[in-house]
Design an enzyme around this catalytic site. Structure first.
Site, PDB file in Angstrom:
ATOM      1  N   GLU A  75      -6.627   9.283   9.208  1.00  0.00           N
ATOM      2  CA  GLU A  75      -5.299   9.163   9.827  1.00  0.00           C
ATOM      3  C   GLU A  75      -5.265   9.880  11.172  1.00  0.00           C
ATOM      4  O   GLU A  75      -4.555   9.471  12.090  1.00  0.00           O
ATOM      5  CB  GLU A  75      -4.225   9.687   8.873  1.00  0.00           C
ATOM      6  CG  GLU A  75      -4.242   8.873   7.590  1.00  0.00           C
ATOM      7  CD  GLU A  75      -2.888   8.638   6.952  1.00  0.00           C
ATOM      8  OE1 GLU A  75      -1.969   9.429   7.194  1.00  0.00           O
ATOM      9  OE2 GLU A  75      -2.777   7.649   6.193  1.00  0.00           O
TER      10      GLU A  75
ATOM     11  N   ASP B 117       0.857  -1.174   0.000  1.00  0.00           N
ATOM     12  CA  ASP B 117       0.000   0.000   0.000  1.00  0.00           C
ATOM     13  C   ASP B 117       0.896   1.228   0.000  1.00  0.00           C
ATOM     14  O   ASP B 117       2.075   1.149   0.336  1.00  0.00           O
ATOM     15  CB  ASP B 117      -0.905  -0.004   1.246  1.00  0.00           C
ATOM     16  CG  ASP B 117      -1.813   1.215   1.296  1.00  0.00           C
ATOM     17  OD1 ASP B 117      -2.346   1.605   0.243  1.00  0.00           O
ATOM     18  OD2 ASP B 117      -1.977   1.802   2.384  1.00  0.00           O
ATOM     19  N   SER B 118       0.303   2.358  -0.328  1.00  0.00           N
ATOM     20  CA  SER B 118       1.029   3.620  -0.263  1.00  0.00           C
ATOM     21  C   SER B 118       1.440   3.948   1.175  1.00  0.00           C
ATOM     22  O   SER B 118       2.350   4.729   1.393  1.00  0.00           O
ATOM     23  CB  SER B 118       0.130   4.735  -0.794  1.00  0.00           C
ATOM     24  OG  SER B 118      -1.084   4.751  -0.075  1.00  0.00           O
TER      25      SER B 118
ATOM     26  N   CYS C 107      -3.774  -0.914  -2.119  1.00  0.00           N
ATOM     27  CA  CYS C 107      -4.026   0.503  -2.390  1.00  0.00           C
ATOM     28  C   CYS C 107      -4.916   0.657  -3.622  1.00  0.00           C
ATOM     29  O   CYS C 107      -4.565   0.226  -4.722  1.00  0.00           O
ATOM     30  CB  CYS C 107      -2.684   1.179  -2.632  1.00  0.00           C
ATOM     31  SG  CYS C 107      -2.801   2.934  -2.950  1.00  0.00           S
TER      32      CYS C 107
ATOM     33  N   CYS D  59     -11.215   2.999  -1.290  1.00  0.00           N
ATOM     34  CA  CYS D  59      -9.969   3.512  -0.712  1.00  0.00           C
ATOM     35  C   CYS D  59      -9.682   2.728   0.568  1.00  0.00           C
ATOM     36  O   CYS D  59     -10.613   2.402   1.308  1.00  0.00           O
ATOM     37  CB  CYS D  59     -10.121   5.006  -0.394  1.00  0.00           C
ATOM     38  SG  CYS D  59      -8.704   5.726   0.453  1.00  0.00           S
TER      39      CYS D  59
ATOM     40  N   HIS E 189      -8.665   3.617   3.338  1.00  0.00           N
ATOM     41  CA  HIS E 189      -8.999   4.276   4.604  1.00  0.00           C
ATOM     42  C   HIS E 189     -10.488   4.252   4.948  1.00  0.00           C
ATOM     43  O   HIS E 189     -10.863   4.428   6.095  1.00  0.00           O
ATOM     44  CB  HIS E 189      -8.549   5.730   4.549  1.00  0.00           C
ATOM     45  CG  HIS E 189      -7.064   5.917   4.629  1.00  0.00           C
ATOM     46  ND1 HIS E 189      -6.188   5.267   3.792  1.00  0.00           N
ATOM     47  CD2 HIS E 189      -6.299   6.688   5.440  1.00  0.00           C
ATOM     48  CE1 HIS E 189      -4.939   5.631   4.085  1.00  0.00           C
ATOM     49  NE2 HIS E 189      -4.989   6.493   5.083  1.00  0.00           N
TER      50      HIS E 189
HETATM   51  N1  DGL Z   1      -4.059   3.866  -0.115  1.00  0.00           N
HETATM   52  C1  DGL Z   1      -4.714   4.928  -0.848  1.00  0.00           C
HETATM   53  C2  DGL Z   1      -5.924   4.330  -1.582  1.00  0.00           C
HETATM   54  O1  DGL Z   1      -6.447   3.292  -1.240  1.00  0.00           O
HETATM   55  C3  DGL Z   1      -5.127   6.064   0.058  1.00  0.00           C
HETATM   56  C4  DGL Z   1      -3.956   6.851   0.605  1.00  0.00           C
HETATM   57  C5  DGL Z   1      -3.150   7.542  -0.477  1.00  0.00           C
HETATM   58  O2  DGL Z   1      -3.634   8.496  -1.094  1.00  0.00           O
HETATM   59  O3  DGL Z   1      -2.029   7.101  -0.694  1.00  0.00           O
HETATM   60  O4  DGL Z   1      -6.373   4.917  -2.535  1.00  0.00           O
END
Ligand code: DGL
Length: 276
Positions: free
Chosen positions: A156, A14-15, A77, A196, A198
């Site tokens: 977050e 993931d990012s 991600c 997403c 989050h």
């Molecule tokens: N992990 C990213 C997503 O699922 C969200 C956080 C980011 O923008 O890196 O799109």
């Protein structure tokens, strides 16, 4: 496709730390599987960046997990899946599962009225990956997308719509502002894809706000859960007796334990900082 072999771990990247929502969902479905997780926390967020940059970062993250000898790679991600999945599939020697298609297919199965909403980062929406994935499954479904860039920092910070009154109010107002726009553009919508990493943490807030805005029921599709379900189908020989160990790597260690635990739902241990 099914994935053979047993002792090699599953790789998840993931990012940042949001992809731990996928690890959590995987743990519920495949408790014996060992997981190697990489969060590219030095370069998060991906959601505000261009598709080329996201693809370049994603290939580097995937390369790190390949060196850990994973047998299946999950792109937790949504932004990376939306921007880079075809390239990852082409260039990696192991099966790759993205976040978009599993959620898209649950949405198509769940809609009754044929109008689906998708919320995600700016990059996910710009890529139109959900539009393509849903159109490929059922061309009659109308898809309305909306970028909700303030949701990532909100989650977050742990402002999830409950607890401290001002924080709860700010979270509610943000959700109301975004979903209000979606309601104007998609009054018939009966399924909303949380596209997403989050957003699963905002689930109860979003379902409350959707209940206030639409007069009919709106079903929420959680892409982390959809991905875990799909992974379980890909792994018919899943480890039921394994250790279920989680090895976690990050590219920057700031705030990882506080933020990571929020997504994982338990304390995050065994974290190592690495350079890609
Ligand atoms: N992990 C990213 C997503 O699922 C969200 C956080 C980011 O923008 O890196 O799109």
């Amino acid at each position: 496709v099914s994935v053979q072999g047993s002792v090699k771990p599953i790789g998840v990247f993931d990012s940042g730390l949001g992809g731990l929502t996928v690890v959590r969902a995987l743990g519920e479905r495949l408790p014996g599987e060992s997981i190697v997780y990489l969060g590219d926390t030095a370069r998060v967020p991906y959601g505000t960046k261009s598709a080329d940059t996201v693809a370049r970062y994603s290939l580097m993250s995937a390369g790190f997990l390949l060196r850990k000898d994973v047998r299946l790679l999950l792109v937790a991600c949504n932004t990376a899946s939306a921007s880079a999945l075809p390239r990852l599939e082409r260039e990696l020697p192991v099966p790759v599962l993205g976040a978009v298609e599993p959620g898209a297919s649950e949405a198509v199965a769940a809609t009754r009225g044929g109008q689906v909403g998708v919320i995600g980062t700016l990059a996910t929406v710009r890529s139109e990956a959900y539009l393509r994935a849903i159109a490929a499954l059922d061309g009659r479904v109308d898809v309305v997308q909306l970028a909700c860039p303030l949701f990532v920092p909100l989650v977050e910070e742990g402002w999830l719509g409950d607890g401290e009154p001002l924080e709860a109010e700010a979270a509610y107002a943000t959700a109301r502002r975004y979903l209000g726009e979606l309601r104007r553009r998609a009054p018939r919508l009966d399924v909303l894809v949380l596209g997403c990493t989050h957003y699963p943490l905002l689930r109860s807030l979003l379902s409350r706000v959707a209940g206030d805005l639409w007069s009919h029921e709106v079903r929420l599709v959680d892409s982390a859960q959809a991905m875990a379900r799909r992974a379980a189908q890909l792994l018919p020989d899943a480890q039921v007796t394994g250790t279920g160990a989680l090895e976690c790597y990050v590219t920057d260690e700031a705030r990882f334990s506080e933020v990571g635990s929020r997504f994982l739902g338990r304390r995050l241990t065994h974290v190592e900082k690495v350079d890609l």
